[in-house]
Design an enzyme around this catalytic site. Structure first.
Site, PDB file in Angstrom:
ATOM      1  N   GLY A  18       0.770  -1.220   0.000  1.00 33.89           N
ATOM      2  CA  GLY A  18       0.000   0.000   0.000  1.00 33.89           C
ATOM      3  C   GLY A  18       0.806   1.278   0.000  1.00 33.89           C
ATOM      4  O   GLY A  18       1.725   1.468  -0.808  1.00 33.89           O
ATOM      5  N   ALA A  87       3.813   2.495   8.969  1.00 32.17           N
ATOM      6  CA  ALA A  87       3.251   1.338   9.655  1.00 32.17           C
ATOM      7  C   ALA A  87       2.010   1.760  10.424  1.00 32.17           C
ATOM      8  O   ALA A  87       1.961   2.850  10.996  1.00 32.17           O
ATOM      9  CB  ALA A  87       4.280   0.737  10.614  1.00 32.17           C
ATOM     10  N   GLY A 151     -15.433   4.068  11.835  1.00 27.79           N
ATOM     11  CA  GLY A 151     -16.143   3.795  13.081  1.00 27.79           C
ATOM     12  C   GLY A 151     -15.344   2.972  14.073  1.00 27.79           C
ATOM     13  O   GLY A 151     -15.901   2.466  15.051  1.00 27.79           O
ATOM     14  N   TYR A 155      -8.747   3.150  16.250  1.00 32.33           N
ATOM     15  CA  TYR A 155      -8.061   3.765  15.109  1.00 32.33           C
ATOM     16  C   TYR A 155      -8.147   5.284  15.181  1.00 32.33           C
ATOM     17  O   TYR A 155      -7.145   5.988  15.006  1.00 32.33           O
ATOM     18  CB  TYR A 155      -8.677   3.249  13.807  1.00 32.33           C
ATOM     19  CG  TYR A 155      -7.993   3.770  12.564  1.00 32.33           C
ATOM     20  CD1 TYR A 155      -6.726   3.323  12.212  1.00 32.33           C
ATOM     21  CD2 TYR A 155      -8.614   4.705  11.735  1.00 32.33           C
ATOM     22  CE1 TYR A 155      -6.087   3.784  11.068  1.00 32.33           C
ATOM     23  CE2 TYR A 155      -7.987   5.177  10.599  1.00 32.33           C
ATOM     24  CZ  TYR A 155      -6.724   4.710  10.264  1.00 32.33           C
ATOM     25  OH  TYR A 155      -6.095   5.180   9.142  1.00 32.33           O
ATOM     26  N   PRO A 185      -4.062  10.990   5.100  1.00 24.10           N
ATOM     27  CA  PRO A 185      -4.816  10.557   3.920  1.00 24.10           C
ATOM     28  C   PRO A 185      -6.318  10.515   4.195  1.00 24.10           C
ATOM     29  O   PRO A 185      -6.763  10.283   5.320  1.00 24.10           O
ATOM     30  CB  PRO A 185      -4.290   9.135   3.664  1.00 24.10           C
ATOM     31  CG  PRO A 185      -3.010   9.043   4.431  1.00 24.10           C
ATOM     32  CD  PRO A 185      -3.195   9.927   5.619  1.00 24.10           C
ATOM     33  N   GLY A 186      -7.074  10.735   3.123  1.00 28.20           N
ATOM     34  CA  GLY A 186      -8.482  10.394   3.147  1.00 28.20           C
ATOM     35  C   GLY A 186      -8.617   8.895   2.895  1.00 28.20           C
ATOM     36  O   GLY A 186      -7.663   8.136   3.077  1.00 28.20           O
ATOM     37  N   PHE A 187      -9.786   8.473   2.456  1.00 29.41           N
ATOM     38  CA  PHE A 187      -9.987   7.041   2.247  1.00 29.41           C
ATOM     39  C   PHE A 187      -9.232   6.586   1.000  1.00 29.41           C
ATOM     40  O   PHE A 187      -9.474   7.084  -0.100  1.00 29.41           O
ATOM     41  CB  PHE A 187     -11.470   6.703   2.115  1.00 29.41           C
ATOM     42  CG  PHE A 187     -11.775   5.276   2.460  1.00 29.41           C
ATOM     43  CD1 PHE A 187     -12.242   4.935   3.715  1.00 29.41           C
ATOM     44  CD2 PHE A 187     -11.539   4.259   1.542  1.00 29.41           C
ATOM     45  CE1 PHE A 187     -12.496   3.608   4.042  1.00 29.41           C
ATOM     46  CE2 PHE A 187     -11.787   2.938   1.861  1.00 29.41           C
ATOM     47  CZ  PHE A 187     -12.272   2.604   3.126  1.00 29.41           C
TER      48      PHE A 187
END
Length: 251
Positions: A18, A87, A151, A155, A185-187
């Site tokens: 990623g 990480a 949600g 996190y 970051p956003g999604f």
């Protein structure tokens, strides 16, 4: 714009997939040398063919293990110019009711997102101080600035803590010529965990998320890596203590 990263040594944690892997590749493209760290030894294999990349597998969540691994990097590769702490993540978790959250789940996310960044910063900051320069970039999240779309309580709390750590380190390390910033970051669909989250949203929730982004698309790992590369460069030498949202515009 020239970023001037030629032959500088960077450490990237969470490098196996990623966002972390995209950052490693971006640094290499700019001529940097990279120590790629991840708990997933097998996941690091695809990076082995990249010029200037050296892979190290290990668990960074405990101070002792992290210090030992970071010391190995310095002994084998030399002084570290920059650290990128990618990480973290949700560690495969999905949303559940507050009453159902177990302590091991909570600890796992904090260990990965906050503890690893702290111990690696602690390990490499002295060398940066000696050199009179350095870069630390943490990967936080929009969830560190507002309630999390996922949600997941741990996190959201961990990313808020990481933003706080970033700003505190910027204050402490700035006089030594070390900048400390965060990219939020956003999604981003960047690994199996985020793809699992996205699927769990369902079609209606997915549409709501995309419509809440000005650019009307999800981000990519490369979008995040580009922002990190800038903050790692000499062009960002007077930027510190900042959190850069890379989210396509969030409504």
């Amino acid at each position: 714009m020239r970023l001037n990263l030629q032959d500088k040594l960077f450490v990237v944690t969470g490098a196996a997939q990623g966002i972390g892997a995209a950052i490693v590749k971006g640094l290499v493209d700019e001529g940097a040398k990279v120590a790629a760290l991840d708990i997933d030894a097998e996941g690091l294999n695809p990076l082995a063919g990249l010029s200037g990349v050296h892979s190290y597998d290990g668990d960074l969540s405990s101070a002792g293990d992290a210090q030992a691994l970071c010391q190995s990097v310095v002994e084998e590769l030399g002084p570290v110019y920059g650290l990128v702490t990618a990480a973290g993540g949700v560690r495969g978790q999905t949303a559940k009711a507050l009453e159902e959250v177990a302590e091991p789940e909570w600890r796992t996310i904090f260990n990965a997102n906050v503890d690893a960044a702290m111990w690696c910063s602690q390990a490499f900051a002295p060398g940066m101080r000696d050199a009179g320069e350095g870069r630390i970039v943490t990967i936080s999240s929009g969830a560190g600035l507002r309630p999390s779309l996922t949600g997941i309580q741990a996190y959201a709390a961990a990313k808020h803590a990481l933003v706080g750590l970033t700003r505190q380190l910027a204050l402490e390390l700035g006089p030594a010529g070390i900048t400390v910033n965060s990219v939020a970051p956003g999604f981003v669909l960047s690994n199996p965990s985020t793809e699992k989250q996205w699927t769990a949203f369902g079609a209606q929730r997915q549409e709501q998320v995309v419509n809440g982004i000005h650019m009307r698309r999800l981000g990519s790992a490369e979008d995040i890596a580009d922002a990190v590369l800038f903050l790692c460069s000499e062009r960002a030498s007077w930027i510190s203590g900042q959190v850069l949202s890379v989210d396509g515009g969030h409504a």
